[in-house]
Design an enzyme around this catalytic site. Sequence first.
Site, PDB file in Angstrom:
ATOM      1  N   LYS A 165       0.842  -1.195   0.000  1.00 37.76           N
ATOM      2  CA  LYS A 165       0.000   0.000   0.000  1.00 37.76           C
ATOM      3  C   LYS A 165       0.875   1.242   0.000  1.00 37.76           C
ATOM      4  O   LYS A 165       1.892   1.303   0.704  1.00 37.76           O
ATOM      5  CB  LYS A 165      -0.905  -0.020   1.232  1.00 37.76           C
ATOM      6  CG  LYS A 165      -1.926   1.102   1.309  1.00 37.76           C
ATOM      7  CD  LYS A 165      -2.829   0.907   2.526  1.00 37.76           C
ATOM      8  CE  LYS A 165      -3.932   1.937   2.610  1.00 37.76           C
ATOM      9  NZ  LYS A 165      -4.840   1.688   3.750  1.00 37.76           N
ATOM     10  N   SER A 242      -9.402   1.648   2.429  1.00 34.77           N
ATOM     11  CA  SER A 242      -8.522   2.378   1.519  1.00 34.77           C
ATOM     12  C   SER A 242      -7.405   1.516   0.932  1.00 34.77           C
ATOM     13  O   SER A 242      -6.663   1.979   0.057  1.00 34.77           O
ATOM     14  CB  SER A 242      -7.890   3.559   2.265  1.00 34.77           C
ATOM     15  OG  SER A 242      -7.123   3.089   3.370  1.00 34.77           O
ATOM     16  N   SER A 266     -10.099  -0.461   6.768  1.00 36.40           N
ATOM     17  CA  SER A 266      -9.485  -0.416   5.439  1.00 36.40           C
ATOM     18  C   SER A 266      -8.847  -1.717   4.976  1.00 36.40           C
ATOM     19  O   SER A 266      -8.413  -1.820   3.829  1.00 36.40           O
ATOM     20  CB  SER A 266      -8.439   0.705   5.375  1.00 36.40           C
ATOM     21  OG  SER A 266      -9.082   1.956   5.430  1.00 36.40           O
TER      22      SER A 266
END
Length: 516
Positions: A165, A242, A266
């Site tokens: 990420k 996310s 997330s």
Amino acid sequence: MTPRHAGAQLKPVPHGLLQAFRAYESALMSEDVAALDALFADSPTTLRGDAAGLLVGHEQISAFRGSRGGAPKRRIVQTHVQVIDDDHALIVAVTELDRGGRGLQTQLWARDPVRIEYGGWQVTAAHVSAPAPAFDARIWRVVGDPLVSSHTADGALSGETVAVKDLFAVAGFAVGAGSPAWLEQAPTEPSHAAAVAALLDAGASVRGIARTEEFAYSLSGLNAHYGAPPNPKAPGRIPGGSSSGSATSVALGQASIGLGTDTGGSIRVPAAYQGLYGIRTSHGAVSREGLLPLAKAFDTVGWMTRSAFLLQAVGDVLLPDAPASSSPNVRTALDEVHLVPSLVGLAAEDIATAVNEALPEAKPLAWEAARLDEWRQAFVIGQAYQAWQAHGAWLETRLDTLGEAVRGRFEMARSVTREQAAEAREVLAQARTEILDVVGDRILAYPSASSVAPTAADAAGVRDDTMRLTCIAGIAGLPAVSIPVRTPGNLPAGLCLVAAPGRDRDLLALAQSFAG
């Protein structure tokens, strides 16, 4: 366009078929959604497939067309017709895209003698293929083969690949945080984040740096600058965020481990939406060194995989050794799981059905969490206050660089006063005490998200409902594992298991029981 026939005996092309085919192509290139809808059979069995997946039913297909923003410009260079009978035919067309490359379009047409429009011809099934992009910027910021190699040949994770990420430091690259403006000024990182380094030391390689929403301040995966990564398990629906790029890369098989973070859901939300295993670790259990924060009091490291086995294998690398339990009754058997009906009832009916069917023998736990709405609001305020503390100085004059949804959250965050933040902390402290007392030595089960993956148009409408469920682990710093289940409509969903802080390994072992 010259039609070519195939078959042992050539049959004449039925009247009106090619005219309808040309009308479809014209409507596609002019983005005439009404005409496209009319040319597809209005039936729940109508099919449309592409590399992203299969849409079933006219309603799904129409919704997809209305939200995609038009098809790539192209021209037809070959058309082949196989006539089945006077009312049915298969058309295969070779397409040439303006952007380069060739694709195929296969359509099964049927004629309804009652219909007048387009001679009664409609598509009942279609498949579209286009040249695959060498690089999908919705999923990856940068990717390699691999991007960073491990120097460990025989580690526990040798052969595995990681989508990192875009909040974690990867040596030699900047942290982009899902924001072009942030990336433009971000320095090159001199060393790997602790979690990235540990995975590399265990033999995994870094496949690439995966997209996230701006500063990880969302649950949808809808990045306003780069677009939403596709959801291959639920085409036409959002990927969840996310940790969206990390999730999609794993669901597509482009990486085997999706390294992400979970502040308010997330990891658990994209895992649920895309049929993955995912873990949000106990707060502080995995080092956040080299991680760009959103809200430090709630941020945790997590990861997603396609199997419970690999989920646990990553935990063996990243998690600290499990402490000896203070309770002789703590076990990780399925019969020790307690389903929380009041929390299951907060989810949509199809989610509740999937969760209940996954745990038919689970003990019910009568916990009403009467102040849950108040807790959620306090969590939102506390998270917002910390997010502004982390990024407000930089964003103060740059809010206009953010997408509308994330900008709105940061504008709210800017308005939170110290007094409001202190009140929220008091509510959260009370909530934490109650949650830890209820959890105790139990393992609680409830939905990972309140619904299946919604469409982009419906994403905002499910955010609060999902956060009522996800905030519980965030408030108390609990580990939470999302296990994939399927709804009666065969869409992916998540069963969430939570336990006391530090029992991450127990949850990972328990996930294996669900995997069979």
